[in-house]
Design a protein around this motif. Sequence first.
Motif, PDB file in Angstrom:
ATOM      1  N   ARG A  96      40.873  40.667  52.353  1.00  0.00           N
ATOM      2  CA  ARG A  96      39.871  40.143  51.431  1.00  0.00           C
ATOM      3  C   ARG A  96      40.254  40.307  49.967  1.00  0.00           C
ATOM      4  NH1 ARG A  96      37.118  36.297  52.472  1.00  0.00           N
ATOM      5  NH2 ARG A  96      38.329  35.711  50.651  1.00  0.00           N
ATOM      6  N   LEU A  97      41.105  41.289  49.648  1.00  0.00           N
ATOM      7  CA  LEU A  97      41.481  41.553  48.270  1.00  0.00           C
ATOM      8  C   LEU A  97      42.861  40.987  47.980  1.00  0.00           C
ATOM      9  CD1 LEU A  97      40.285  45.263  47.952  1.00  0.00           C
ATOM     10  CD2 LEU A  97      38.989  43.166  47.539  1.00  0.00           C
ATOM     11  N   SER A  98      43.105  40.692  46.737  1.00  0.00           N
ATOM     12  CA  SER A  98      44.405  40.176  46.312  1.00  0.00           C
ATOM     13  C   SER A  98      44.987  41.126  45.271  1.00  0.00           C
ATOM     14  CB  SER A  98      44.250  38.762  45.727  1.00  0.00           C
ATOM     15  OG  SER A  98      45.503  38.261  45.312  1.00  0.00           O
ATOM     16  N   PHE A  99      46.102  41.736  45.598  1.00  0.00           N
ATOM     17  CA  PHE A  99      46.772  42.643  44.671  1.00  0.00           C
ATOM     18  C   PHE A  99      48.271  42.546  44.903  1.00  0.00           C
ATOM     19  CE2 PHE A  99      45.549  44.890  48.510  1.00  0.00           C
ATOM     20  CZ  PHE A  99      46.698  45.563  48.882  1.00  0.00           C
ATOM     21  N   TYR A 160      38.220  39.848  58.470  1.00  0.00           N
ATOM     22  CA  TYR A 160      37.667  39.903  57.117  1.00  0.00           C
ATOM     23  C   TYR A 160      38.130  38.737  56.254  1.00  0.00           C
ATOM     24  CZ  TYR A 160      35.890  44.632  57.881  1.00  0.00           C
ATOM     25  OH  TYR A 160      35.190  45.720  58.334  1.00  0.00           O
ATOM     26  N   ALA A 161      39.283  38.162  56.564  1.00  0.00           N
ATOM     27  CA  ALA A 161      39.797  37.059  55.759  1.00  0.00           C
ATOM     28  C   ALA A 161      38.896  35.837  55.834  1.00  0.00           C
ATOM     29  CB  ALA A 161      41.210  36.691  56.212  1.00  0.00           C
ATOM     30  N   HIS A 162      38.089  35.732  56.903  1.00  0.00           N
ATOM     31  CA  HIS A 162      37.218  34.572  57.072  1.00  0.00           C
ATOM     32  C   HIS A 162      35.788  34.845  56.635  1.00  0.00           C
ATOM     33  CE1 HIS A 162      40.595  33.659  59.845  1.00  0.00           C
ATOM     34  NE2 HIS A 162      40.418  32.453  59.365  1.00  0.00           N
ATOM     35  N   VAL A 163      35.539  36.021  56.057  1.00  0.00           N
ATOM     36  CA  VAL A 163      34.232  36.282  55.464  1.00  0.00           C
ATOM     37  C   VAL A 163      34.166  35.529  54.129  1.00  0.00           C
ATOM     38  CG1 VAL A 163      32.721  38.052  54.485  1.00  0.00           C
ATOM     39  CG2 VAL A 163      34.001  38.521  56.584  1.00  0.00           C
ATOM     40  N   PRO A 164      33.106  34.754  53.878  1.00  0.00           N
ATOM     41  CA  PRO A 164      33.039  33.979  52.621  1.00  0.00           C
ATOM     42  C   PRO A 164      33.206  34.858  51.395  1.00  0.00           C
ATOM     43  CG  PRO A 164      31.310  33.288  54.136  1.00  0.00           C
ATOM     44  CD  PRO A 164      31.963  34.497  54.753  1.00  0.00           C
ATOM     45  N   ALA A 165      34.029  34.395  50.459  1.00  0.00           N
ATOM     46  CA  ALA A 165      34.291  35.174  49.243  1.00  0.00           C
ATOM     47  C   ALA A 165      33.032  35.350  48.403  1.00  0.00           C
ATOM     48  CB  ALA A 165      35.389  34.485  48.428  1.00  0.00           C
ATOM     49  N   GLU A 166      32.084  34.431  48.537  1.00  0.00           N
ATOM     50  CA  GLU A 166      30.850  34.533  47.751  1.00  0.00           C
ATOM     51  C   GLU A 166      30.070  35.804  48.065  1.00  0.00           C
ATOM     52  OE1 GLU A 166      31.781  31.986  49.494  1.00  0.00           O
ATOM     53  OE2 GLU A 166      32.173  30.376  48.025  1.00  0.00           O
ATOM     54  N   ILE A 167      30.153  36.271  49.310  1.00  0.00           N
ATOM     55  CA  ILE A 167      29.433  37.491  49.695  1.00  0.00           C
ATOM     56  C   ILE A 167      30.003  38.694  48.950  1.00  0.00           C
ATOM     57  CG2 ILE A 167      28.912  39.036  51.619  1.00  0.00           C
ATOM     58  CD1 ILE A 167      28.877  36.652  53.452  1.00  0.00           C
ATOM     59  N   VAL A 168      31.327  38.780  48.901  1.00  0.00           N
ATOM     60  CA  VAL A 168      31.977  39.885  48.196  1.00  0.00           C
ATOM     61  C   VAL A 168      31.690  39.788  46.701  1.00  0.00           C
ATOM     62  CG1 VAL A 168      34.174  41.011  47.704  1.00  0.00           C
ATOM     63  CG2 VAL A 168      33.765  40.020  49.958  1.00  0.00           C
ATOM     64  N   ASP A 169      31.780  38.582  46.139  1.00  0.00           N
ATOM     65  CA  ASP A 169      31.532  38.408  44.708  1.00  0.00           C
ATOM     66  C   ASP A 169      30.092  38.787  44.349  1.00  0.00           C
ATOM     67  OD1 ASP A 169      34.105  37.512  44.462  1.00  0.00           O
ATOM     68  OD2 ASP A 169      33.563  35.384  44.587  1.00  0.00           O
ATOM     69  N   ALA A 170      29.145  38.400  45.194  1.00  0.00           N
ATOM     70  CA  ALA A 170      27.743  38.728  44.919  1.00  0.00           C
ATOM     71  C   ALA A 170      27.519  40.228  44.961  1.00  0.00           C
ATOM     72  CB  ALA A 170      26.843  38.022  45.931  1.00  0.00           C
ATOM     73  N   ALA A 171      28.173  40.901  45.907  1.00  0.00           N
ATOM     74  CA  ALA A 171      28.028  42.359  45.988  1.00  0.00           C
ATOM     75  C   ALA A 171      28.631  43.036  44.770  1.00  0.00           C
ATOM     76  CB  ALA A 171      28.694  42.862  47.267  1.00  0.00           C
ATOM     77  N   ARG A 172      29.742  42.520  44.248  1.00  0.00           N
ATOM     78  CA  ARG A 172      30.350  43.104  43.050  1.00  0.00           C
ATOM     79  C   ARG A 172      29.459  42.875  41.826  1.00  0.00           C
ATOM     80  NH1 ARG A 172      35.601  44.540  42.998  1.00  0.00           N
ATOM     81  NH2 ARG A 172      34.865  45.642  41.141  1.00  0.00           N
ATOM     82  N   VAL A 173      28.841  41.693  41.753  1.00  0.00           N
ATOM     83  CA  VAL A 173      27.940  41.403  40.634  1.00  0.00           C
ATOM     84  C   VAL A 173      26.742  42.348  40.652  1.00  0.00           C
ATOM     85  CG1 VAL A 173      26.356  39.674  39.698  1.00  0.00           C
ATOM     86  CG2 VAL A 173      28.654  38.995  40.403  1.00  0.00           C
ATOM     87  N   ASP A 174      26.298  42.722  41.837  1.00  0.00           N
ATOM     88  CA  ASP A 174      25.162  43.647  41.968  1.00  0.00           C
ATOM     89  C   ASP A 174      25.525  45.077  41.599  1.00  0.00           C
ATOM     90  OD1 ASP A 174      23.459  41.662  42.731  1.00  0.00           O
ATOM     91  OD2 ASP A 174      23.701  42.016  44.883  1.00  0.00           O
ATOM     92  N   GLY A 175      26.797  45.318  41.273  1.00  0.00           N
ATOM     93  CA  GLY A 175      27.195  46.642  40.817  1.00  0.00           C
ATOM     94  C   GLY A 175      27.894  47.494  41.846  1.00  0.00           C
ATOM     95  N   ASN A 176      28.211  46.952  43.022  1.00  0.00           N
ATOM     96  CA  ASN A 176      28.911  47.717  44.049  1.00  0.00           C
ATOM     97  C   ASN A 176      30.388  47.874  43.693  1.00  0.00           C
ATOM     98  OD1 ASN A 176      27.067  48.206  46.541  1.00  0.00           O
ATOM     99  ND2 ASN A 176      26.617  46.101  45.923  1.00  0.00           N
TER     100      ASN A 176
END
Length: 275
Positions: A96-99, A160-176
């Motif tokens: 899910r992450l790119s580094f 995890y690669a097929h979990v929509p990226a929007e879910i992760v982005d929304a969680a990061r925006v919420d401060g996680n």
Amino acid sequence: MPAPRAGRWLVAGAMAALALATVYPLVFTTNVALKTRHAYVLDRFALTGSPRPDNLATAWDSAGMARYFVTSLTVVTCAVALLLLIGSAAGFALGRLSFRGSRVLFLGCLAALFVPFQVIMVPLARTMADLRLVDTHAGLVLAYVAQFLPFTVFLMASYYAHVPAEIVDAARVDGNTLFGVHRRIMLPLGAPALVSAGVLNALFCWNDVLIALLIMPSAEHRTLMVGVTSLRGQYADDIPTFAAGVLIAAVPMLLLYLLFQRHIAEGVTAGSTKG
């Protein structure tokens, strides 16, 4: 007969033959385990007329299967817990992450799946001896984690690669934080894959003989499967007791598989499709 119907019957016949070939060894072993030694010698294939569960008690108590069972249960539980903990975190990072270097690490895990254990057997034994982990539960747990971690990481990363990226982005925006995203979002979403990885790794570790013989060579520290192989020589003239030991070793994983078979199929196939 129409071609589609003939094709269905052909597939049904092949599946029935496969099911029979899978079930028959278990039925035969159960039948032999409930026979007396005399009845087995007279006719090994005949159905037992008077079942004798005494063989199970003999294998459990006299042959030391109880001690082997506890050892296997302890080692497998610890190994599977570590595999899921590390594999889920690594799968989230690689899937899910790119580094920098993530692609190389993922390809390394994929390549490790094709390395036979016999290739690393001698270096592993020397490393365990240098660390004084031979004949210890911790050593066997670490050996199982090292052997089956690439499979777990690959399975979890694919999911995890097929979990929509929007879910992760929304969680990061919420401060996680990334750890928060993994704990609060990815672990619940990855439950089917975690169940699949847990059951499959439990089967791998429980049924292993080679690694257990290498890391736990002493008789008092044998795992259940190693103990079953030793019964063949100890009870060479008492096949029903040997069959009882095989049955004791097979039943726990059979029940585990039957209990989670639907979850295994869902977890393995979920990562192969998007959405």
